[in-house]
Design a protein around this motif. Sequence first.
Motif: not given
Length: 258
Positions: A91-111
């Motif tokens: 998903p779209t978003g800036s550093v300040s508005e994303l949670s660690m869950q967003d980062w974990d999900t992005a790792y799973a979905s993109t890498l």
Amino acid sequence: MEVRLADNVIAVGGATSGLGLAITERLIEEGAIVLGFARSRDKLKALATKHGDRFISHPADTQDNIAVRKLGEAMIDYKIAGCVFNTGGPPTGSVSELSMQDWDTAYASTLRWKIALTGHLLPMFRKRKSGKLLYLESVSIKQPIDNLVLSNTMRAAVAGFVKTLSREEGENGIRANILAPGYHATSRITAVLDKAAQLKDASRETVEKEFLAGVPTGKMGNPDDFAAMAAFLLSPLAEYITGQTISVDGGLVRHITG
């Protein structure tokens, strides 16, 4: 140009929409058989109905580790000649508005799933001394895009993985490359433009003009043209191309090497 893919089985991720669908249609047009994977069973079924025995349907959620393993097993059973690693972006978003869950999900979905699925395929390709791996990412690998920090970060990690993979497996006949699309007429760019319009409190038309102002060709990319490049990189004609991140972006990236 004849790319010599007749009767080769090529796996394509995200085969039911956007760039994945364009690649699926192009490969079938070139005579290949496509093993298409995506989450939507209905859309996969529609493609199977349309293309008959030229399309093999495989529903899979790439964020499910068991599903990825079964997908790899299916690809081995069908003796695929190549694989297009593609799913929707984070998903779209800036550093300040994303949670660690967003980062974990992005790792799973993109890498993560790309690394896992690659691992399943390597033994078969090594034994055969051939195999084409094509990863669909984004120009954010080369030039970060505002409000897309998850994509900017995770896709850069994919680039590091693919470059290393290409060097380690080149002598085994395995070729690994990245296609980095710019702004193409797909649902993904629609979401990016809508988010930008919201942040700027501007109209969608205004934001689209701003985006395209940085594209020398002055227009959105055609998914069919993008698919032609993918077909070439999956073909025997691209035997001496590996470890590359190739932009298909209308000249958007300003770096001197593109």
